[in-house]
Design a protein around this motif. Structure first.
Motif, PDB file in Angstrom:
ATOM      1  N   ALA A 217      -1.497 -74.831   6.030  1.00 20.43           N
ATOM      2  CA  ALA A 217      -2.283 -75.780   4.187  1.00 20.43           C
ATOM      3  C   ALA A 217      -1.254 -77.795   4.698  1.00 20.43           C
ATOM      4  O   ALA A 217      -0.180 -76.946   4.160  1.00 20.43           O
TER       5      ALA A 217
ATOM      6  N   TYR B 188      -6.376 -88.035   6.727  1.00 19.54           N
ATOM      7  CA  TYR B 188      -6.138 -86.684   6.304  1.00 19.54           C
ATOM      8  C   TYR B 188      -6.628 -85.952   7.824  1.00 19.54           C
ATOM      9  O   TYR B 188      -6.884 -86.951   9.110  1.00 19.54           O
TER      10      TYR B 188
ATOM     11  N   PRO C 232      -5.127 -71.481   6.932  1.00 17.08           N
ATOM     12  CA  PRO C 232      -7.182 -72.140   6.292  1.00 17.08           C
ATOM     13  C   PRO C 232      -7.977 -72.913   7.680  1.00 17.08           C
ATOM     14  O   PRO C 232      -7.628 -73.385   7.577  1.00 17.08           O
TER      15      PRO C 232
ATOM     16  N   ASN D 130     -10.890 -75.584   7.613  1.00 18.31           N
ATOM     17  CA  ASN D 130     -10.858 -76.578   6.950  1.00 18.31           C
ATOM     18  C   ASN D 130      -9.872 -77.118   6.203  1.00 18.31           C
ATOM     19  O   ASN D 130      -9.487 -77.573   5.189  1.00 18.31           O
ATOM     20  N   ARG D 131      -9.124 -77.246   7.136  1.00 19.61           N
ATOM     21  CA  ARG D 131      -7.219 -78.250   6.815  1.00 19.61           C
ATOM     22  C   ARG D 131      -7.858 -79.338   6.345  1.00 19.61           C
ATOM     23  O   ARG D 131      -6.367 -80.014   5.106  1.00 19.61           O
TER      24      ARG D 131
ATOM     25  N   LEU E 258      -8.466 -79.884   2.581  1.00 18.98           N
ATOM     26  CA  LEU E 258      -7.290 -79.490   2.131  1.00 18.98           C
ATOM     27  C   LEU E 258      -6.516 -81.237   1.505  1.00 18.98           C
ATOM     28  O   LEU E 258      -5.724 -81.167   0.839  1.00 18.98           O
ATOM     29  N   ASP E 259      -6.311 -81.524   2.743  1.00 13.21           N
ATOM     30  CA  ASP E 259      -5.832 -82.649   2.710  1.00 13.21           C
ATOM     31  C   ASP E 259      -6.001 -83.537   2.195  1.00 13.21           C
ATOM     32  O   ASP E 259      -5.540 -83.838   1.121  1.00 13.21           O
TER      33      ASP E 259
ATOM     34  N   ILE F 195      -8.013 -83.335  -1.258  1.00 11.95           N
ATOM     35  CA  ILE F 195      -7.320 -82.290  -2.356  1.00 11.95           C
ATOM     36  C   ILE F 195      -5.715 -82.186  -2.638  1.00 11.95           C
ATOM     37  O   ILE F 195      -6.009 -83.173  -3.720  1.00 11.95           O
ATOM     38  N   ALA F 196      -5.314 -82.294  -1.547  1.00 11.26           N
ATOM     39  CA  ALA F 196      -3.863 -82.630  -1.648  1.00 11.26           C
ATOM     40  C   ALA F 196      -3.449 -84.138  -2.613  1.00 11.26           C
ATOM     41  O   ALA F 196      -2.965 -84.812  -3.355  1.00 11.26           O
TER      42      ALA F 196
ATOM     43  N   MET G 206     -15.721 -77.197  -3.812  1.00  9.61           N
ATOM     44  CA  MET G 206     -14.723 -76.414  -3.468  1.00  9.61           C
ATOM     45  C   MET G 206     -14.406 -75.785  -4.750  1.00  9.61           C
ATOM     46  O   MET G 206     -14.260 -77.208  -5.923  1.00  9.61           O
TER      47      MET G 206
ATOM     48  N   ARG H  69     -11.149 -75.245  -5.472  1.00  9.32           N
ATOM     49  CA  ARG H  69      -9.589 -76.362  -5.082  1.00  9.32           C
ATOM     50  C   ARG H  69     -10.411 -77.448  -5.772  1.00  9.32           C
ATOM     51  O   ARG H  69      -8.930 -78.190  -6.554  1.00  9.32           O
TER      52      ARG H  69
ATOM     53  N   THR I 251     -12.628 -71.405   2.206  1.00  7.20           N
ATOM     54  CA  THR I 251     -11.898 -72.914   0.997  1.00  7.20           C
ATOM     55  C   THR I 251     -13.304 -73.104   0.586  1.00  7.20           C
ATOM     56  O   THR I 251     -13.598 -73.876  -0.117  1.00  7.20           O
TER      57      THR I 251
END
Length: 503
Positions: free
Chosen positions: A42, A134, A154, A156-157, A160-161, A163-164, A201, A203, A289
């Motif tokens: 992540a 990403y 994880p 779907n990295r 997650l990028d 989201i970051a 998601m 998150r 995720t």
């Protein structure tokens, strides 16, 4: 030059030549480089820096083999790939609406440095525009089995990028004049599907209040199909399909192996669905995720508080044919095999033939496949969101152009230079049919204004889906009156059902 202060350090921007009222800052890291000990993990926060960071250049692009016009290519050794760019007319504390753009590219190519994503025109409409890179391909969307120590990487990295990046925007965008509570996340093609995934998601909950999805693609992987692709890519790379084996392969080796797997599907006419467009990666739905695919999630209530603006072009797949990435289906026999591979009914094909009298088989195939992948899928996202209680707006891009004896259709990607206001960029002339005319600039201003209004207020300028009108905005140089032609094609899908595709 103007200096802005983020929580990680100060960064210097420059006023744009197109609009001196807009400042651009490029290559700001929003997360640490996702390599070395952090590979397949992540995203972690970016390190702080001392002094003033110069925001003059775009950051490195994610590992990929693509060479896109006007954009940098990836080079082995480029690691600081998680960066973003900002165009702003503000100076801090202005409370301007924010638009965060996620590029497309089949989850394997593209970057925020593409000239058609320049945010100057949109910033001139009063937005703070953010574009981002990403992780792509296997680095971002490949399934990695757990390591020997039991720790798992994880899925779907790449999501997650994103989201970051949205978390970075929430923490820092006020310094650039943006309102952290008024963020719209937008994307096209794979980027639009990413937007739909973010809506599903947990998150990402609360990181944006509106979403724009242009030509979302009907393609989410299952955990089983993702594991199968991992095995095929690992074999092509000559490594075991284990954590240790995959991490031993360089990013470039996995890019090459992914291309080899895709090429094998492209060259094998009996390889099933992937033969027609071998996009082997997509968001993996059904895990921690991303529990549900976007269309299923849209029918629920989880994102009903997010306003959604959807657009698609009416001749999506003609672009993929023009650039040679699609199978050539030119005979009735090939068309029948295609229909069988996707379990399409004969009645659906007959409906297209009736609506396209005299058209060659290739055109029928392109129309059906384009609607299955993009047009019908995008429309259903909007309608499902509306039925679940959310506000959704639907539009179609129908603008064509004849120039130099060759027709440019309303195909995939053609709408984006209009919405960004970047028609004069030479690199987009292939998409839009050459240098723009006055009517093209007028259409672009209307589309740019609609994005800006939606990001600011949630109202793009036409009625939402639902009620008695189900209004659809038509984007064309000839005007915005409703066009019922696409609705006729949609009737066949309502009868036949839409297959959910798995890359």
């Amino acid at each position: 030059m103007t200096v802005f202060r983020t929580r990680s350090g100060a960064v210097r921007g420059r006023r744009t030549a197109r609009d001196p009222g807009v400042v651009v800052l490029r290559g700001i890291p929003y997360a640490a480089p996702p390599f070395g000990a952090d590979r397949f993990g992540a995203p972690r926060p970016a390190a702080a820096w001392d002094g003033i960071r110069d925001g003059a250049a775009f950051g490195p692009v994610a590992p990929q083999s693509a060479q896109l016009p006007g954009a940098p290519s990836w080079s082995p050794g480029d690691e600081d790939v998680l960066s973003l760019n900002i165009w702003t007319p503000g100076t801090g504390g202005d409370g301007l609406p924010v638009l965060v753009w996620i590029h497309g590219g089949a989850f394997v190519l593209g970057s925020s440095a593409q000239p058609d994503f320049d945010g100057t025109a949109l910033a001139g409409e009063g937005l703070v525009v953010v574009t981002l890179n990403y992780r792509l391909g296997f680095e971002g969307f490949g399934h990695v089995p757990p390591g020997a120590d039991g720790d798992s990487c994880p899925d779907n990295r790449g999501l997650l990028d994103q989201i970051a990046a949205l978390e970075w925007v929430r923490a820092n965008i006020a310094a650039f004049g943006g309102a952290a509570g008024n963020v719209t996340v937008a994307g096209q093609s794979a980027g639009a599907t990413a937007v739909a995934c973010l809506m599903a998601m947990d998150r990402a909950r609360g990181l944006f209040r509106r979403a724009i999805a242009h030509s979302a693609v009907n393609a989410c992987a299952t955990p089983e199909s993702a594991a199968r692709i991992t095995r095929e890519v690992a074999a092509a790379a000559g490594v075991p399909a284990t954590y240790d084996g995959l991490v031993s392969a360089t990013p470039g080796a996995l890019v090459d192996a992914s291309d080899a797997v895709a090429d094998r599907y492209r060259g094998d006419p009996v390889s099933g669905q992937r033969h027609y467009d071998p996009a082997i990666y997509g968001p993996i739905a059904g895990g921690d995720t991303l529990p549900l695919d976007p269309l299923t999630a849209a029918a629920g209530l989880g994102a009903a508080d997010v306003d959604l603006l959807v657009c698609h072009t009416t001749e999506e797949y003609w672009l993929l044919d023009a650039v040679g990435s699609s199978a050539k289906i030119t005979t009735e026999e090939q068309l029948a095999v295609f229909a069988a591979d996707f379990e399409l009914t004969p009645e659906l094909l007959d409906a297209y033939r009736e609506l396209m009298p005299g058209s060659p088989v290739l055109d029928v195939f392109l129309a059906v496949y384009g609607d299955m992948l993009f047009g019908e899928y995008s429309s259903r996202l909007a309608e499902s969101h509306a039925r679940a209680g959310g506000r959704a707006f639907l539009s179609r891009f129908t603008r064509r152009r004849d120039g130099s004896g060759e027709r440019v259709r309303a195909w995939h990607c053609a709408d984006i230079p209009f919405a960004f206001g970047n028609l004069d960029e030479e690199s987009v002339h292939f998409l839009v049919g050459g240098p723009p005319g006055a009517v093209d600039h007028d259409l672009s201003k209307r589309m740019t204004r609609a994005w800006a209004d939606f990001a600011a207020t949630g109202d793009p300028g036409w009625p939402a889906v639902g009620g008695s009108t189900d209004a659809v905005r038509i984007w064309d140089t000839a005007g915005e009156d409703a066009d019922g032609a696409q609705d006729a094609f949609r009737a066949g899908w309502r009868a036949a059902g839409l297959p959910l595709l798995t890359p």
